[in-house]
Structures are given as C-alpha cells and as structure tokens.
Design an enzyme around this catalytic site. Structure first.
Site, PDB file in Angstrom:
ATOM      1  N   LYS A  52       0.981  -1.203   0.014  1.00 16.38           N
ATOM      2  CA  LYS A  52      -0.085   0.006   0.069  1.00 16.38           C
ATOM      3  C   LYS A  52       0.908   1.198   0.014  1.00 16.38           C
ATOM      4  CE  LYS A  52      -3.793  -2.412   2.258  1.00 16.38           C
ATOM      5  NZ  LYS A  52      -4.416  -2.989   3.390  1.00 16.38           N
ATOM      6  N   GLN A  96      -4.400  -1.521   9.916  1.00 19.23           N
ATOM      7  CA  GLN A  96      -4.183  -2.794   9.191  1.00 19.23           C
ATOM      8  C   GLN A  96      -5.009  -4.151   9.911  1.00 19.23           C
ATOM      9  OE1 GLN A  96      -3.250  -3.675   5.970  1.00 19.23           O
ATOM     10  NE2 GLN A  96      -4.134  -5.791   6.234  1.00 19.23           N
ATOM     11  N   ASP A 119     -11.330   2.598   4.237  1.00 21.41           N
ATOM     12  CA  ASP A 119     -11.578   1.031   4.104  1.00 21.41           C
ATOM     13  C   ASP A 119     -13.177   0.704   4.247  1.00 21.41           C
ATOM     14  OD1 ASP A 119      -9.533  -0.910   3.867  1.00 21.41           O
ATOM     15  OD2 ASP A 119      -9.257  -0.984   6.078  1.00 21.41           O
TER      16      ASP A 119
END
Ligand code: NDP
Length: 293
Positions: A52, A96, A119
């Site tokens: 990422k 994460q 997200d």
C-alpha cells in the site's frame, strides 16, 4: 474456455485515471494522503502495508506508514488514531487487520473520522452503503469486484448474482453494493454461507458468482452453469512441493475446471487482489476531494 478478467491490467487503467485526478488536486496545492497503521509484526499484514505504501509513492500520494509494537495498548492506538484524524495532510486512514488480541478492533474503527475511513468499515459508512448514499466509502474489495465487472463489460443490471460468504469485508458489502438501485448495480442478489441449504443448486442459477469464503478450490464446475461469470475473491495458501517456497496462493474457485464452463473468470493471483489496492487509492483520492470542497 472462459475469458480471463485481468485484474492487474484493469487496476493499471484505474491508476491512469487516478493520476489525472491527483495531478488536478496537486495543481490546487493539495496532495492526497493515506496513513496506514500496523500494530504488531504479522508477516502477511506487513506485506500488505508495504504494498500500500509503495503504491502511494508511485502515485505521488503523501504516505504515512505507522508501525507500532505488538504490545501497543488500546489507549495508545486510540491516541494515534486521534492524531491522524486531526492531521490535515492525511485524508485516508487504515488500521491493518487483524490487530493483536488486546485491541478492540470495532472500537478502533468507530474512533476513525468517518470521512477518512477509506476501508469503509465505520458504521456510518456501512449505513451509507445500505442507504445508497454515495458520499460514503465502500469497502475496497467489494468495490474492486464491481469495477472488474464493469470494466470487463459484464452486464450487472438484472443479473442474478450469487455471493458466497457474508463477512463485513466481502460478502455483505458486495451484496449491498450490487443490489443498489443504481448504475452498475440493479442485480438480483442471493447470499449463501456455511448454513445455506442446497448451496450448489443456488450457485448454479447464478449469472455471476462472487466467491469470498476462504476455502481453497471450493467452487467446482458443478457449482457453475455454462456461461456464468466467476469472480474469485479468495486468497488461500496451499502446500505445493513443486514450487521453491513449498506453498502457493489459490482462490476459492477450482480455476481449471470452472474456466471450462464459465464465460469469464478472474484468476488468483492477478484478479481481485490488485483491484482491492487500486480501490484503496481511489477511496483516498475521493476522501481528499471531499475534504477539499
Ligand atoms: P471470513 O472468514 O470473515 O468469512 C467467510 C465467509 O464464508 C463466512 O460468511 C462463512 O460463513 C462463509 N463460509 C465459510 N466456509 C463456507 C462453506 N464451506 N460454505 C459456504 N460458506 C462458507 O472471511 P473474509 O470474508 O474475510 O475473506 C474471505 C476470503 O476472501 C478469504 O480467502 C480472504 O483471504 C479473501 N479476501 C481477499 C481479499 C482480496 O483483496 N482479494 C480481501 C479480503 C478477503 P458463516 O458466516 O456462516 O461462518
């Protein structure tokens, strides 16, 4: 033999578009920024965070990579999230998953500024998806599945989509997304899971199958009708003595046999995976545009 839907090539197209949008924002003196928070040293998570960060840099985004020790407390993590919420150079924040056991992940997600929740897991963004309010953020993997179908010119409107799996990361949001009364949606959606009866009968009636269950090679030719489109979200590591590493990644679909019946299919790797990260970048640019208004 099915047409292969090339996720890497489609992701490249997405990056091409994003580069244009990023250049426009930069011309206005704004650089989209993404912060990725990693707690602990899970190797798979570390690899995801690295890719990422790398993609942010390739696109010229401001990238903050926050690596916290495995013994980070809930309070410490909340404090870092709060700092990032208030940081004007950061438009998107991602913590994460999975965090270490002492962390209450749901509480961390609720602490995110919903406008930076790229997200799409914050309850406000889940609600916006259910409501069909496109100012929210849709989780990256479902968004990537939809984009793959659109770019591969698969007609979603009126199609029967059968989703395998009902998680908040894949199954449920992809079902909500594709059943919306909206462009690139309007599907008739059925969701099956581990308690479903007659699963195979249901998947055989699908025009489009989206498999996200985490079971290697679960979807066999017998689950698929001739000409169906198959999107494989699964990422499963299986032993393979013939490769130097001793294992390899496979999807939830038995690719070789299903490709004989399907009209189009995504491979693993190289299908949904590259799109997930592309959609994260797209959501970050969207968050930046919304903040810059
Ligand atoms: P979860 O374990 O959270 O959910 C799995 C879902 O599949 C559950 O709803 C479960 O049912 C259902 N399920 C499990 N076994 C069966 C079965 N035998 N028959 C029918 N349904 C079953 O997984 P995730 O949603 O997080 O991930 C799913 C897969 O997608 C994984 O392989 C993961 O690695 C991959 N993934 C890939 C991403 C990408 O970028 N390509 C991103 C995210 C995930 P129940 O609810 O009844 O338990």
């Amino acid at each position: 033999m099915a047409r292969i839907i090339d996720g890497r090539a489609i992701a490249e197209g997405v990056y091409g578009q994003l580069r244009g949008e990023i250049a426009e924002l930069k011309a206005r003196g704004i650089t989209p920024g993404l912060a990725v928070v990693l707690v602990g040293d899970d190797q798979a998570s570390r690899a995801y965070v690295r890719s990422k960060d790398k993609m942010c840099r390739e696109l010229g985004l401001h990238s903050v990579k926050l690596e916290l020790p495995a013994n980070t407390t809930q309070e410490e993590l909340l404090a870092r999230v709060d700092e990032l919420n208030r940081d004007n150079a950061v438009h998107g924040i991602l913590v994460q998953s999975p965090p270490p056991k002492q962390i209450d992940e749901a509480a961390i997600i609720r602490a995110l500024d919903p406008g930076k929740d790229v997200d799409g897991f914050h309850p406000l963004n889940v609600a916006k998806l259910a409501l069909g309010d496109d100012s929210g953020f849709v989780p990256c993997t479902p968004l990537g599945c939809q984009r793959l179908l659109v770019e591969a010119r698969i007609d979603i409107d009126g199609a029967h989509v059968v989703v395998l799996g009902r998680s908040m990361i894949v199954g449920k949001p992809v079902a909500l997304l594709l059943m919306q009364k909206a462009r690139h949606a309007n599907a008739t959606v059925t969701v099956v899971h581990s308690r479903s009866r007659n699963l195979q009968e249901i998947t055989r009636s699908a025009d489009i199958i989206i498999a996200g269950i985490g079971q290697a090679h679960f979807v066999k030719a017998g689950h698929v009708r001739d000409g169906a489109v198959v999107i494989d979200v699964g990422i499963n590591r299986v032993d393979d003595a013939s490769v130097p590493r001793g294992s390899r990644l496979v999807g939830d679909v038995a690719f070789d046999e299903v490709a004989q019946k399907a009209s189009a299919i995504t491979p693993v790797p190289g299908g949904v995976g590259p799109m997930t990260i592309a959609m994260l970048m797209a959501n970050t640019v969207k968050a930046c545009r919304q903040a810059a208004r």
